[in-house]
Design an enzyme around this catalytic site. Structure first.
Site, PDB file in Angstrom:
ATOM      1  CG  HIS A 130      25.805 -33.068 -20.877  1.00  0.00           C
ATOM      2  ND1 HIS A 130      24.802 -33.317 -21.772  1.00  0.00           N
ATOM      3  CD2 HIS A 130      25.266 -32.274 -19.915  1.00  0.00           C
ATOM      4  CE1 HIS A 130      23.702 -32.703 -21.396  1.00  0.00           C
ATOM      5  NE2 HIS A 130      23.950 -32.063 -20.268  1.00  0.00           N
ATOM      6  CE1 TYR A 187      20.784 -25.838 -26.772  1.00  0.00           C
ATOM      7  CE2 TYR A 187      20.932 -23.442 -26.600  1.00  0.00           C
ATOM      8  CZ  TYR A 187      20.220 -24.579 -26.932  1.00  0.00           C
ATOM      9  OH  TYR A 187      18.940 -24.473 -27.428  1.00  0.00           O
ATOM     10  NE  ARG A 254      18.991 -20.121 -35.290  1.00  0.00           N
ATOM     11  CZ  ARG A 254      18.431 -21.206 -34.791  1.00  0.00           C
ATOM     12  NH1 ARG A 254      18.842 -22.397 -35.196  1.00  0.00           N
ATOM     13  NH2 ARG A 254      17.449 -21.120 -33.908  1.00  0.00           N
ATOM     14  CD  GLU A 320      18.813 -25.964 -34.175  1.00  0.00           C
ATOM     15  OE1 GLU A 320      18.335 -24.910 -34.650  1.00  0.00           O
ATOM     16  OE2 GLU A 320      18.523 -26.399 -33.050  1.00  0.00           O
TER      17      GLU A 320
END
Length: 431
Positions: A130, A187, A254, A320
């Site tokens: 990026h 992100y 999460r 993750e």
């Protein structure tokens, strides 16, 4: 402007040497695998003339961990003038690639396989970028071989100069290509995974030859030569290597609640999610993997995995846990059983070596996982300094993260010189 002129002059001078070397190779086809033709290596070696302001450093002493050399590198890395002179601007790449032959010769890309063993075991890379074109190009140069395949994903939010420079670089290589569909990366959001998925699909379509897939970001750098990587992967016998462990209770939020992307940021909605499909156990891992072709085929075709992917799209930081979970699904090529006895930590997996700030400690500490960072920290991750190199090279990982030419160009400069010297030494002595 003075820096650009010096680099352009260097391009013209090195083209003469490079052209002579290529003529030698073409006129001596039997010399390709013959280590007696030493002349053909000389133009591929990195010398002080190939560096910017970094060349004042003693890389050999730094790699040996000599305190005086490491301290000198630390002092230079906080000097604004030094960092400015080490910077390679985006415009350099746009201009230099106007003549791809000159660019590849001056930057000393490996344009032929260094061994039959490597030629017979091509790899596929996904590279998500990026910003920091200089980091990307030096990473590409460090891992480039003509038999491998490289899919490049540039964040849709990137500056126009970044996209132009990356496009200019990859236009010089037939086996390096831009992903067919780019996304705007967020992100800890799903688009980071989607960027890799898009490259996976393109790489599968691009070639049936490659054996293993490795995903990278622009601030990674290899710790091994291509030959070493090939040999390590061959020794795995079709297995995969990635972090995959039992999920800590403190991280289950999460994926237990819905998360949405709002104004470019990931937000917790408070809405509870349904359980994962097929009652799959969710494992903990990270974004970076080293997996065989069959694993990638399963990611794109297996109904269980496709259902898991759909379920994971509104979770937090799915990179993750997604790859780690897939690695433990029975029947996926190279996978392991979901029992905790098969757990693999990031230290034991060879995909990526990362120093987390909370696991660092002083030398001799029994609680510390690794020594203190010799660079600086970004989001609790060590951005390696020159003083980290000796420790990094003691590990068996294929790549390390993070490196940044803007804050410590010496670490990258010394590592890329070391790897090129090692690759050419392998070429000389493999027979």
């Amino acid at each position: 402007m003075r820096l650009l002129k010096r680099r352009q002059l260097f391009l013209k001078l090195t083209v003469i040497v490079g052209s002579l070397s290529i003529f030698f190779l073409l006129s001596h086809p039997k010399a390709v695998w013959d280590p007696t033709y030493v002349f053909r290596y000389s133009w591929l070696e990195y010398t002080d003339a190939d560096g910017g302001s970094e060349r004042v450093c003693n890389c050999s002493a730094i790699l040996r961990g000599e305190r005086e050399a490491v301290d000198q590198a630390k002092i230079l890395s906080i000097s604004k003038d030094f960092l400015k002179n080490a910077l390679i601007p985006d415009e350099y790449y746009i201009n230099a690639t106007q003549d791809c032959r000159v660019f590849k010769q001056s930057r000393k890309y490996l344009t032929f396989p260094l061994s039959q063993e490597e030629e017979d075991f091509p790899l596929a890379y996904s590279m998500v970028v990026h910003h920091k074109v200089q980091n990307f190009e030096r990473l590409l140069r460090a891992i480039y071989t003509p038999q491998n395949y490289y899919c490049i994903h540039v964040d849709k939010k990137s500056d126009a100069s970044v996209l132009s420079a990356v496009n200019a670089i990859i236009s010089c290589f037939p086996n390096v290509f831009m992903v067919s569909k780019s996304v705007s990366v967020v992100y800890a959001g799903w688009p980071r995974v989607q960027a890799d998925l898009n490259c996976m699909a393109d790489l599968i379509e691009m070639s049936t030859k490659w054996k293993y897939f490795i995903n990278l970001c622009g601030q990674d750098f290899p710790l091994k030569t291509n030959l070493e990587i090939v040999r390590m992967l061959r020794s795995m016998g079709g297995g995969n290597s990635l972090e995959s462990e039992q999920m800590a209770e403190g991280k289950k939020w999460r994926f237990s609640h819905v998360h949405k992307i709002v104004d470019g940021n990931i937000k917790w909605s408070g809405e509870a999610k349904t359980p994962p499909p097929f009652n799959l156990p969710i494992l903990s891992g990270n974004a970076y993997i080293v997996v065989n072709r069959g694993y990638i085929h399963s990611v794109l075709k297996d109904k269980r995995i496709l259902a898991l992917i759909e379920w994971a799209k509104d979770t937090y930081s799915p990179d993750e846990f997604l790859w780690a979970t897939i690695q433990r699904i029975p029947g996926v090529p190279g996978s392991t059983w979901p029992n905790e006895k098969y757990d693999t930590s990031d230290i034991n997996a060879i995909a990526r070596l990362v120093k987390w700030q909370w696991h660092e400690g002083s030398e001799g500490s029994l609680q510390a996982v690794y020594p203190k960072c010799q660079g600086n920290h970004v989001r609790s991750i060590c951005v390696y300094g020159a003083g980290d190199l000796q420790w990094l090279l003691l590990n068996r990982h294929l790549f390390a993260n993070k490196f940044d030419a803007d804050t410590d160009p010496i670490a990258i400069y010394c590592l890329e010189k070391y790897l090129r010297q090692k690759a050419l030494a392998e070429l000389r002595y493999q027979h």
